[in-house]
Design a protein around this motif. Structure first.
Motif, PDB file in Angstrom:
ATOM      1  N   LEU A   1      67.145  80.025  66.565  1.00 36.09           N
ATOM      2  CA  LEU A   1      67.811  81.033  67.395  1.00 36.09           C
ATOM      3  C   LEU A   1      68.149  82.276  66.582  1.00 36.09           C
ATOM      4  N   ARG A   2      68.668  82.072  65.354  1.00 41.66           N
ATOM      5  CA  ARG A   2      69.066  83.197  64.504  1.00 41.66           C
ATOM      6  C   ARG A   2      67.843  83.992  64.058  1.00 41.66           C
ATOM      7  N   ILE A   3      66.718  83.297  63.825  1.00 38.37           N
ATOM      8  CA  ILE A   3      65.472  83.986  63.417  1.00 38.37           C
ATOM      9  C   ILE A   3      64.976  84.876  64.559  1.00 38.37           C
ATOM     10  N   ARG A   4      65.017  84.363  65.820  1.00 34.09           N
ATOM     11  CA  ARG A   4      64.552  85.158  66.958  1.00 34.09           C
ATOM     12  C   ARG A   4      65.426  86.403  67.152  1.00 34.09           C
ATOM     13  N   GLU A   5      66.724  86.250  66.986  1.00 36.50           N
ATOM     14  CA  GLU A   5      67.625  87.400  67.125  1.00 36.50           C
ATOM     15  C   GLU A   5      67.339  88.467  66.078  1.00 36.50           C
ATOM     16  N   GLN A   6      67.064  88.020  64.841  1.00 36.74           N
ATOM     17  CA  GLN A   6      66.803  88.970  63.761  1.00 36.74           C
ATOM     18  C   GLN A   6      65.484  89.717  64.007  1.00 36.74           C
ATOM     19  N   LYS A   7      64.474  89.023  64.499  1.00 39.78           N
ATOM     20  CA  LYS A   7      63.180  89.655  64.800  1.00 39.78           C
ATOM     21  C   LYS A   7      63.339  90.708  65.907  1.00 39.78           C
ATOM     22  N   LYS A   8      64.194  90.414  66.872  1.00 39.15           N
ATOM     23  CA  LYS A   8      64.433  91.358  67.969  1.00 39.15           C
ATOM     24  C   LYS A   8      65.051  92.654  67.450  1.00 39.15           C
ATOM     25  N   VAL A   9      66.019  92.535  66.527  1.00 42.25           N
ATOM     26  CA  VAL A   9      66.667  93.730  65.943  1.00 42.25           C
ATOM     27  C   VAL A   9      65.636  94.560  65.190  1.00 42.25           C
ATOM     28  N   ILE A  10      64.741  93.887  64.423  1.00 39.74           N
ATOM     29  CA  ILE A  10      63.731  94.600  63.626  1.00 39.74           C
ATOM     30  C   ILE A  10      62.770  95.360  64.530  1.00 39.74           C
ATOM     31  N   LEU A  11      62.359  94.748  65.654  1.00 40.33           N
ATOM     32  CA  LEU A  11      61.448  95.427  66.588  1.00 40.33           C
ATOM     33  C   LEU A  11      62.112  96.680  67.172  1.00 40.33           C
ATOM     34  N   GLU A  12      63.406  96.564  67.493  1.00 40.03           N
ATOM     35  CA  GLU A  12      64.116  97.726  68.031  1.00 40.03           C
ATOM     36  C   GLU A  12      64.181  98.861  67.015  1.00 40.03           C
ATOM     37  N   LEU A  13      64.399  98.510  65.742  1.00 45.12           N
ATOM     38  CA  LEU A  13      64.456  99.530  64.682  1.00 45.12           C
ATOM     39  C   LEU A  13      63.090 100.202  64.510  1.00 45.12           C
ATOM     40  N   LYS A  14      62.032  99.422  64.569  1.00 49.33           N
ATOM     41  CA  LYS A  14      60.679  99.973  64.390  1.00 49.33           C
ATOM     42  C   LYS A  14      60.313 100.933  65.526  1.00 49.33           C
ATOM     43  N   SER A  15      60.833 100.657  66.744  1.00 47.38           N
ATOM     44  CA  SER A  15      60.552 101.575  67.864  1.00 47.38           C
ATOM     45  C   SER A  15      61.250 102.919  67.646  1.00 47.38           C
ATOM     46  N   GLU A  16      62.424 102.913  66.981  1.00 47.35           N
ATOM     47  CA  GLU A  16      63.146 104.145  66.676  1.00 47.35           C
ATOM     48  C   GLU A  16      62.460 104.940  65.560  1.00 47.35           C
ATOM     49  N   GLU A  17      61.638 104.243  64.743  1.00 48.04           N
ATOM     50  CA  GLU A  17      60.998 104.874  63.577  1.00 48.04           C
ATOM     51  C   GLU A  17      60.074 106.016  63.989  1.00 48.04           C
ATOM     52  N   GLU A  18      59.458 105.932  65.202  1.00 45.93           N
ATOM     53  CA  GLU A  18      58.517 106.963  65.648  1.00 45.93           C
ATOM     54  C   GLU A  18      59.214 108.299  65.927  1.00 45.93           C
ATOM     55  N   LYS A  19      60.534 108.262  66.213  1.00 47.76           N
ATOM     56  CA  LYS A  19      61.282 109.488  66.520  1.00 47.76           C
ATOM     57  C   LYS A  19      61.696 110.243  65.263  1.00 47.76           C
ATOM     58  N   LEU A  20      61.531 109.626  64.084  1.00 47.67           N
ATOM     59  CA  LEU A  20      61.941 110.268  62.823  1.00 47.67           C
ATOM     60  C   LEU A  20      61.012 111.429  62.495  1.00 47.67           C
ATOM     61  N   PRO A  21      61.514 112.460  61.797  1.00 48.26           N
ATOM     62  CA  PRO A  21      60.641 113.589  61.411  1.00 48.26           C
ATOM     63  C   PRO A  21      59.561 113.129  60.427  1.00 48.26           C
ATOM     64  N   LYS A  22      58.390 113.763  60.499  1.00 44.24           N
ATOM     65  CA  LYS A  22      57.261 113.447  59.619  1.00 44.24           C
ATOM     66  C   LYS A  22      57.306 114.345  58.376  1.00 44.24           C
TER      67      LYS A  22
END
Length: 983
Positions: A577-598
């Motif tokens: 359960l804890r592993i699935r929760e951690q993977k979910k947080v990482i996916l959310e962070l990666k989706s925000e990565e595209e909005k960062l300046p290049k």
């Protein structure tokens, strides 16, 4: 193929902590000045592989950094093996890793010798094969696989033969003892027989009178032993020695005089030569004096010309200074005008540069702000990723606990099965032990029976044989029991007993053998049972140990996870359960990565480079402007000083005056040159006369020395002051007469000695009889003589037997020695490949055409040396070669030996500054050979040098052939020497 991938060295001499060097195919080059630590790295490898640094024997603590208690070295190979060696300041050495397994060699191979022979080139050639003594060099060669087995056998030759010799000597001493005793006894017997037949012809009184007369003639004082002829016979040797001594002296004097006639002729010839030499010397000395006067006159003339030349040079220099000042004045005025124009140009460029730098700073500030935002996001993502990795590792450990528990249950089941088998085998053991005890008791009983029969057989046979000899066909009454029998019956009964006694004894032996075989059979069964029990106990201990280890591992994993027995199942169900929760947080962070300046790092680097370049140019412009201002000020000051200095002077007049002095200087120099030519010729003639005088005086001194020796020889003869040929002839005639008389006296002495000996033997008869009786003791002389003969024969047979065995062993060892000679011939074949390499890097024909390796066996020890031939004589190469040539000989031998006698699949050459005595041209020849070893033979090479030019040249040569290489620079720092890869 095995290769060294990486080395890490810490705290070795000047090196710092964790000096790391990556290796690989091709060449690795260490570049540093002498004394920086190149050799330390090579010796660290030597320490890890061989367990020692040969150069530091007895002083190992010198290898450890003064600021540390120990040094470490780690070698990592491409076969996933490694070696870690630690050397403490107190000399204690530890090593992890099996070096024999890594190098693919057996335990009996001597790694230190072979490593130095085929892998490691040292700067100090005195520790190496070519420069060490013959015995040590032979020992090094014998460590090669081609020779080590044979030399191992030969090394035992002395001890094996010594053992045989000791046994042989013991038997021989006994044989000699009895032989000498037999010889002495037989001599006594023979003398006794001889004495009985001897009767001296001349009376004893006449013999003694003749001896005393002869002794008196040669002035020898001998005591009279008329009642003890043995002592008198010993004293006679004094007389004989005196006569022989007188004869030898007269012969020596005669031979000296006879050979002195040629010496007299030489004496006369030398006298004439002395007169001639003295006349020549006087003539040369007169001519030398005249030349000396001429030289003094030329020196005086030369001094006058030198003074005149000096005055003209000073005048010319003063005028030249004035002309230079006129020229310098014009030059400085023009320089001021040019410098003012340059200052205006630099000020304009300075302003443009400052504006450009300000624009670049704005761009850099914008980039740094964006980079900070991105870095914060990446740090957050990294933390969540690390947390996920830790959770997955924890899951793996939980799974590992389950697997270990399953294995633990299986091993416990196996342990119980082994315990049951051990109990069964112990029961069998008890039963078989009882049977063995019973059979042993039976065997002892049978053995006692055999011993009793054996003893009885001897006694009964002896008694019955006596009875048998005293009983005839007609005997009726038994001598033992007095029973009465018919004629012939008693004899038959006695004969039957004698014939049946031996079969009874044989039957008893057969029964004893059966009992013994039964004991051995059951003892063998018992040994097999005990062996099975031991095997089962070993397996039981291993299984029990494995169970304990698994328990320890399970407890350790639980402690690492901070788990108790009650929380294990909860953690196991909660982790997913804890592993699935951690993977979910990482996916959310990666989706925000595209909005960062290049960000483009290349643009940023270009901006930074342009800014730095402009800043350097700005500083350079300011420096140039200040410099030019200073130059203008200095030039103005110089112009003012020059105008004052040349005031009231004319340039054209100064030039004319300088030309005049120049012409006068040329004339004076020509006169001085003429004077020097005359002086040189006169001095050569003076030197020639001096050499002639020295030569003639040395010749005269040699002749005078010869004359002195001739006169000293003549004085020994006491025949007058000066050599005289007639006196020599007269003295020779006299000595011939004396020698003839001495020969007659010597013959008379031997005759008297023989007569005295005959009387001495004649009077010894009673004494010999006493000695014979003393040696024989209570036995007769004949019986004692026969016993001695039998003892000598018995010992001779034993001596012959041990001698035959010794000869057989010696013949075997001689065959091994022949094999060793064949091996030496094979080792000698290394010269061909050695010469081929030498011809590529050494130009001295004395070395490249030399026999080179000379190896042989001397007193069961291998000897080896390096030989060159000069005037048909063998000379050690190290006595004629330069430092550079010795290094080339060493290097080429290692290269040849490494390829001809490979002992490990690790093909590597560790070369510590092999071209330190070479210029680039000669180093190029060495680099060509090393390149071929890499390209054609697949060698891995590590090379050090202090010469950057040579390092770069070697790298270019390898690069041209597509061979990989790398350069490491050793850099001294406060915390110790470190390495940096520069190429």
């Amino acid at each position: 193929m095995i290769q060294l991938d990486k080395i890490e060295v810490s705290n070795a001499r000047r090196l710092g902590e964790k000096v790391q060097i990556e290796f690989g195919e091709g060449a690795t080059i260490l570049l540093a000045p002498n004394g920086t630590g190149k050799t330390t790295i090579f010796e660290a490898i030597e320490l890890a592989i061989t367990g020692e640094v040969q150069r530091l024997r007895g002083n190992k603590d010198a290898f450890v950094n003064a600021k540390s208690d120990n040094m470490n070295v780690e070698l990592y190979f491409n076969n996933k093996e490694f070696i870690k060696a630690t050397l403490h300041k107190n000399g204690v050495y530890n090593r992890e890793g099996d070096i024999n397994k890594i190098l693919g060699i057996s335990q009996d191979i001597s790694i230190p010798y072979l490593f130095k022979m085929t892998h490691f080139f040292e700067q100090n050639t005195k520790n190496w094969f070519v420069s060490c003594d013959d015995t040590e060099a032979g020992k090094l060669l014998n460590s090669l696989p081609i020779s080590s087995e044979i030399q191992n056998i030969l090394s035992k030759k002395t001890s094996v033969l010594r053992s045989f010799t000791n046994i042989e000597n013991n038997v021989k001493m006994e044989w000699e003892k009895y032989s000498n005793e037999l010889k002495t006894f037989e001599e006594l017997l023979n003398k006794k027989v001889e004495l009985n037949a001897t009767s001296p012809e001349l009376k004893l009184e006449d013999v003694l009178k003749g001896i005393k007369s002869l002794a008196l003639k040669y002035d020898v004082q001998i005591e009279t032993y008329d009642n003890d002829l043995n002592k008198l016979s010993i004293k006679l040797s004094y007389v004989r020695n005196k006569i022989v001594e007188m004869r030898e002296k007269c012969l020596a004097d005669y031979n000296k005089l006879f050979s002195y006639e040629d010496r007299i002729k030489l004496y006369i010839k030398n006298k004439a030569m002395i007169t001639e030499k003295n006349e020549k010397i006087n003539i040369y000395k007169s001519e030398k004096k005249k030349k000396e006067q001429s030289l003094n006159g030329l020196v005086t003339e030369k001094n006058k010309l030198m003074e005149e030349l000096d005055e003209l040079s000073q005048s010319e220099f003063k005028v030249g200074q004035i002309i230079s000042q006129f020229n310098e004045l014009e030059l400085k005025k023009k320089e001021i005008v040019v410098n003012k124009e340059n200052i205006e140009k630099y000020r304009k460029e300075e302003k443009e540069t400052e504006e450009f730098i300000e624009n670049q700073n704005k761009k850099i500030e914008d980039y740094c702000h964006s980079q900070s935002v991105i870095q914060d996001f990446q740090d957050s993502l990294k933390r969540h990723n690390e947390k996920l990795i830790n959770l997955e590792k924890k899951k793996e450990k939980l799974n590992d606990i389950e697997e270990k528990i399953s294995t633990l249950l299986a091993e416990k089941t196996k342990l119980q099965g082994l315990k049951n088998l051990i109990d069964e085998e112990n029961e069998k053991k008890v039963n078989v032990e009882e049977q063995v005890g019973e059979y042993k008791r039976c065997y002892v009983s049978q053995k006692q029976n055999v011993e009793l029969l054996k003893k009885s057989e001897t006694e009964i046979e002896s008694a019955l044989s006596v009875i048998r000899q005293n009983i005839t066909e007609e005997s009726r009454i038994c001598p033992l029991c007095q029973a009465k029998y018919e004629p012939g019956v008693l004899l038959k009964k006695i004969t039957k007993i004698l014939t049946t006694l031996n079969p009874l004894f044989n039957d008893a032996i057969i029964e004893e053998k059966k009992a013994h075989d039964l004991v051995k059979k059951h003892e063998k069964s018992l040994a097999e049972i005990e062996k099975n029990i031991e095997t089962l106990n070993t397996e039981y201990d291993k299984t029990n140990q494995l169970i304990n280890q698994n328990n320890i591992i399970i407890d350790q994993i639980k402690r690492d996870l901070v788990l108790g027995e009650e929380s294990f199942e909860y953690e196991k169900s909660n982790i997913n359960l804890r592993i699935r929760e951690q993977k979910k947080v990482i996916l959310e962070l990666k989706s925000e990565e595209e909005k960062l300046p290049k960000l483009d790092i290349e643009d940023y680097n270009n901006v930074m480079l342009l800014k730095q370049s402009k800043e350097r140019r700005l500083a350079q412009l300011k420096s140039e402007i200040n410099s030019l201002k200073l130059v203008i000020a200095n030039n103005s000051s110089d112009i003012e000083a020059l105008e004052k200095s040349i005031k009231d002077k004319d340039s054209d007049e100064s030039v004319a005056e300088k030309n005049k002095y120049t012409t006068e200087l040329i004339n004076c120099k020509q006169k001085l040159l003429s004077n020097e030519n005359k002086y040189g010729k006169t001095k050569d003639e003076f030197q020639r006369l001096t050499e002639n005088i020295i030569y003639e005086e040395e010749a005269l001194s040699t002749i005078n020395a010869t004359q002195a020796n001739l006169l000293m020889e003549w004085k020994e003869f006491n025949l007058g002051k000066n050599p005289d040929e007639q006196k020599v002839k007269n003295e020779c005639v006299r000595l011939e007469g004396v020698i003839l008389q001495i020969k007659k006296d010597l013959q008379a002495f031997y005759d008297l000695q023989n007569r005295l000996s005959a009387w001495r033997i004649f009077l010894e008869d009673e004494e010999i009889s006493k000695k014979i009786a003393s040696m024989a003791g209570t036995k007769s002389a004949e019986k004692y003589h026969n016993e001695l003969k039998n003892k000598v024969i018995d010992k001779a047979k034993k001596l012959e037997d041990i001698t035959m065995k010794k000869e057989a062993v010696n013949a075997f060892l001689n065959e091994i020695l022949k094999e060793s000679d064949e091996v030496q011939l094979q080792l000698g074949l290394i010269n061909d490949s050695w010469k081929r390499i030498l011809k590529r890097i050494v130009i001295n024909p004395l070395i490249t055409t030399a026999p080179l390796l000379k190896n042989e066996t001397h007193r069961n020890k291998q000897m080896a040396s390096t030989i060159a031939t000069i005037r048909d004589k063998g000379i050690d190469i190290t006595d004629i070669a330069s430092e550079g040539q010795i290094a080339d000989i060493q290097l080429s031998f290692i290269l040849a030996l490494a390829n001809e006698y490979s002992w490990t699949p690790w093909k590597a050459l560790l070369l510590d500054d092999p071209v330190q005595h070479h210029d680039l041209v000669h180093a190029s020849s060495v680099f060509d050979v090393l390149r071929d070893y890499i390209a054609d033979l697949g060698y891995q090479i590590m090379l050090s040098t202090h010469d950057k030019l040579q390092a770069d040249f070697f790298v270019r040569k390898l690069k041209n052939d597509g061979i990989s290489s790398r350069i490491y620079q050793l850099v001294p720092r406060k915390e110790g020497v470190t390495v940096e890869q520069t190429g």
